[in-house]
Design an enzyme around this catalytic site. Structure first.
Site, PDB file in Angstrom:
ATOM      1  N   HIS A   7      -0.171 -13.514  15.217  1.00 21.29           N
ATOM      2  CA  HIS A   7       0.052 -12.294  15.991  1.00 21.29           C
ATOM      3  C   HIS A   7      -0.304 -12.515  17.456  1.00 21.29           C
ATOM      4  O   HIS A   7      -1.190 -13.263  17.787  1.00 21.29           O
ATOM      5  CB  HIS A   7      -0.786 -11.152  15.402  1.00 21.29           C
ATOM      6  CG  HIS A   7      -0.153 -10.573  14.194  1.00 21.29           C
ATOM      7  ND1 HIS A   7      -0.849  -9.975  13.170  1.00 21.29           N
ATOM      8  CD2 HIS A   7       1.154 -10.531  13.804  1.00 21.29           C
ATOM      9  CE1 HIS A   7      -0.027  -9.567  12.235  1.00 21.29           C
ATOM     10  NE2 HIS A   7       1.208  -9.902  12.587  1.00 21.29           N
ATOM     11  N   ASP A  39       0.818  -1.231   0.000  1.00 22.24           N
ATOM     12  CA  ASP A  39       0.000   0.000   0.000  1.00 22.24           C
ATOM     13  C   ASP A  39       0.842   1.268   0.000  1.00 22.24           C
ATOM     14  O   ASP A  39       0.442   2.285   0.545  1.00 22.24           O
ATOM     15  CB  ASP A  39      -0.895  -0.009   1.248  1.00 22.24           C
ATOM     16  CG  ASP A  39      -0.050  -0.212   2.526  1.00 22.24           C
ATOM     17  OD1 ASP A  39      -0.644  -0.265   3.615  1.00 22.24           O
ATOM     18  OD2 ASP A  39       1.195  -0.316   2.413  1.00 22.24           O
ATOM     19  N   GLY A  40       2.064   1.176  -0.576  1.00 21.78           N
ATOM     20  CA  GLY A  40       2.867   2.404  -0.533  1.00 21.78           C
ATOM     21  C   GLY A  40       3.486   2.554   0.846  1.00 21.78           C
ATOM     22  O   GLY A  40       3.390   1.660   1.686  1.00 21.78           O
ATOM     23  N   HIS A  81      10.095 -10.648  12.930  1.00 22.44           N
ATOM     24  CA  HIS A  81       8.648 -10.833  13.109  1.00 22.44           C
ATOM     25  C   HIS A  81       8.072 -11.685  11.969  1.00 22.44           C
ATOM     26  O   HIS A  81       7.378 -12.667  12.195  1.00 22.44           O
ATOM     27  CB  HIS A  81       7.953  -9.462  13.123  1.00 22.44           C
ATOM     28  CG  HIS A  81       6.443  -9.523  13.122  1.00 22.44           C
ATOM     29  ND1 HIS A  81       5.689  -9.321  14.251  1.00 22.44           N
ATOM     30  CD2 HIS A  81       5.547  -9.773  12.115  1.00 22.44           C
ATOM     31  CE1 HIS A  81       4.395  -9.434  13.953  1.00 22.44           C
ATOM     32  NE2 HIS A  81       4.290  -9.710  12.653  1.00 22.44           N
ATOM     33  N   GLU A  82       8.396 -11.316  10.747  1.00 18.88           N
ATOM     34  CA  GLU A  82       7.814 -12.036   9.594  1.00 18.88           C
ATOM     35  C   GLU A  82       8.226 -13.499   9.591  1.00 18.88           C
ATOM     36  O   GLU A  82       7.433 -14.379   9.256  1.00 18.88           O
ATOM     37  CB  GLU A  82       8.228 -11.365   8.282  1.00 18.88           C
ATOM     38  CG  GLU A  82       7.704  -9.949   8.109  1.00 18.88           C
ATOM     39  CD  GLU A  82       6.192  -9.815   8.327  1.00 18.88           C
ATOM     40  OE1 GLU A  82       5.748  -8.771   8.802  1.00 18.88           O
ATOM     41  OE2 GLU A  82       5.461 -10.807   8.061  1.00 18.88           O
ATOM     42  N   GLU A 109       4.113 -25.635   1.087  1.00 22.78           N
ATOM     43  CA  GLU A 109       4.749 -25.684  -0.239  1.00 22.78           C
ATOM     44  C   GLU A 109       4.623 -24.332  -0.937  1.00 22.78           C
ATOM     45  O   GLU A 109       3.835 -23.472  -0.514  1.00 22.78           O
ATOM     46  CB  GLU A 109       4.027 -26.747  -1.099  1.00 22.78           C
ATOM     47  CG  GLU A 109       4.207 -28.170  -0.577  1.00 22.78           C
ATOM     48  CD  GLU A 109       5.688 -28.559  -0.505  1.00 22.78           C
ATOM     49  OE1 GLU A 109       6.112 -29.046   0.546  1.00 22.78           O
ATOM     50  OE2 GLU A 109       6.410 -28.287  -1.484  1.00 22.78           O
ATOM     51  N   HIS A 141       5.984 -15.709  11.409  1.00 22.08           N
ATOM     52  CA  HIS A 141       4.844 -16.222  10.608  1.00 22.08           C
ATOM     53  C   HIS A 141       5.298 -17.359   9.710  1.00 22.08           C
ATOM     54  O   HIS A 141       4.617 -18.369   9.580  1.00 22.08           O
ATOM     55  CB  HIS A 141       4.266 -15.099   9.729  1.00 22.08           C
ATOM     56  CG  HIS A 141       3.573 -14.017  10.488  1.00 22.08           C
ATOM     57  ND1 HIS A 141       2.579 -14.255  11.403  1.00 22.08           N
ATOM     58  CD2 HIS A 141       3.735 -12.668  10.458  1.00 22.08           C
ATOM     59  CE1 HIS A 141       2.160 -13.100  11.916  1.00 22.08           C
ATOM     60  NE2 HIS A 141       2.837 -12.128  11.362  1.00 22.08           N
TER      61      HIS A 141
END
Lengths: 385, 90
Positions: free
Chosen positions: A129, A76-77, A119-120, A90, A123
């Site tokens: 979260h 989103d910019g 953080h990523e 996969e 996931h």
């Protein structure tokens, strides 16, 4: 704090990653280092090991992109959404994407890539979260987060519930979940050595090899993995990390140019890329050995010369990796060309211009340029003892 | 059927909110709290119950007062740079 009800995790402990598209905000080498450090946050707290791959088929693909970038979640910019990642699986599973309309830094200005990437990757490993502002998995960016103890207790508890407790003692993962090695099933099984005592003074190895940015130590059917920058060592049965390999490994070597390791058992060998054992084992005759050679004691690839040396009893062969042929005039006697070494070699590994020859519990540091042994040490010191 | 909300409450919930705030909040809740996409901003009043309940979900996640209204604290969190992964979905 909850992670996925449907527990979503990788079914292995050695996970590959690769960096596809880079950001122009930072030098590539800085991005490499920050990404590796962000993965180390999870490696240090768990039984996971991350191995860098140069292919596009790594478990975790890291990409910098803007707006529409090939998945259903356009960026989103600047500001707003900084990055996102997909849970284990996969294809796009595990991948982490960073919005390149943000300003990525290694410090406190802009957005700190190390913090966001750590953080990523949570996931990518299956965490969701957290509602706890102290958790690394809290959704919003906090530049004030201390880069030392990034993980909260919950984060550590969750990652260990997904991948087995940090190996204060070796665990293995089976269809029954995580089991300590004193599990009766395990003890009664064919595996004679419940747990290798890595600090015994007479510890020796069958094979030692670099693999990515880690060093693999093979002994019987057991494996230790030591990350070059880290102190913690992962360990467990070989086939826990490489399910296709049910046997011990006699010799192993790593060809950096191909990001490929070769693991040899008797007269066959496997090739390993990232953490994946590729295809079926092949005969060592592929290297051009005469038929009577049915076993290799040790092998080591010398990056400087492009040669792989194969040690068998008191002789050795030299193989030209560029031309993929055995050098003429071999075998030679080991003692003729390696002063100070007149015994069978158990294992060998090449690092920074030195060959380290493992002979029983001893390690001989051989200066390849000066052609002489320049030091000796105990094998167990390589496992931090 | 969505429960009706007294007109004065609707007004209370949306008073003082700029179109900009509503747009930010709607986008945010769609992205991170699964607010259904087909609700155009203009018809927010008719779909207020689910909008309000999503606002409350978000306020609850971040430990804010679950008023259901777009107060300044709620809008501030919505404006904070963050991870693009949903707070409620796998």
């Amino acid at each position: 704090y909850s992670h996925n009800n449907r527990v979503n995790r990788w079914n292995k402990n050695v996970i590959t990653y690769s960096i596809g598209r880079y950001t122009s905000d930072l030098p590539h080498s800085m991005v490499d280092s920050l990404i590796e450090s962000a993965l180390s946050v999870w490696a240090r707290a768990s039984t996971l090991t991350f191995v860098r791959s140069r292919t596009q088929r790594a478990d975790i693909m890291v990409e910098f992109a803007t707006f529409e970038h090939g998945d259903a979640y356009p960026f989103d910019g600047s500001k707003g959404t900084l990055a996102h990642a997909f849970g284990p699986g996969e294809g796009i599973g595990g991948d982490a994407h960073f919005d390149d309309d943000e300003t990525w830094t290694a410090g406190s200005k802009g957005f700190n890539l190390y913090l966001v990437a750590a953080h990523e990757f949570g996931h990518s490993l299956g965490l969701r979260h957290s509602q706890n502002p102290e958790s690394l998995m809290y959704p919003t960016y906090k530049s004030s987060r201390s880069s030392h103890n990034l993980l909260s207790k919950e984060d550590i508890a969750i990652i260990n519930s997904l991948y087995g407790p940090k190996n204060s003692q070796p665990y293995y993962y089976s269809r029954y979940g995580w089991n300590p090695l004193y599990n009766p099933w395990f003890l009664g099984s064919h595996f004679p050595l419940m747990m290798q005592n890595k600090c015994s003074a007479d510890l020796s190895f069958d094979a030692v090899s670099t693999l990515g940015d880690a060093t693999f130590f093979f002994k019987d059917k057991y494996l230790w993995i030591k990350h070059n920058q880290q102190y913690d060592i992962k360990e467990g049965p070989i086939n826990n990390f490489m399910p296709k390999i049910e046997s011990k490994i006699d010799a192993a070597f790593w060809v950096p140019r191909r990001s490929t390791a070769y693991l040899i058992h008797e007269s066959i060998y496997w090739t390993v890329k990232g953490s994946i054992v590729k295809g079926k084992p092949k005969p060592i005759s592929n290297f051009g050995f005469p038929p009577w050679v049915q076993e290799i004691d040790a092998a080591v690839h010398i990056v400087k010369t492009g040669r792989t040396l194969f040690f068998i009893h008191d002789i050795y062969y030299s193989y030209n990796e560029n031309r993929r042929v055995m050098d003429a005039g071999y075998p030679q006697y080991i003692s003729d060309d390696f002063q100070g070494l007149n015994t069978t070699i158990d294992a060998a590994v090449y690092k920074d211009g030195f060959i380290y020859f493992f002979v029983g519990p001893q390690v001989y540091k051989y200066d390849y340029t000066q052609k002489q042994v320049v030091g000796t040490e105990k094998a167990n010191t390589w496992l931090g003892c | 059927a969505p429960t009706s909300i007294p007109e004065e409450e609707v007004t209370a919930l949306l008073t003082g909110q700029t179109q900009e705030d509503l747009k930010l909040a709607t986008e945010y809740l769609r992205h991170y709290y699964n607010l259904k996409k087909e609700q155009p901003l203009a018809r927010i009043k008719r779909n207020l119950p689910s909008f309000t309940s999503k606002v409350k979900d978000m306020q609850s996640f971040f430990g804010l007062n679950t008023t259901g209204s777009l107060d300044s604290e709620t809008l501030e969190v919505m404006s904070t740079p963050r991870c693009g992964v949903s707070d409620v979905e796998d």
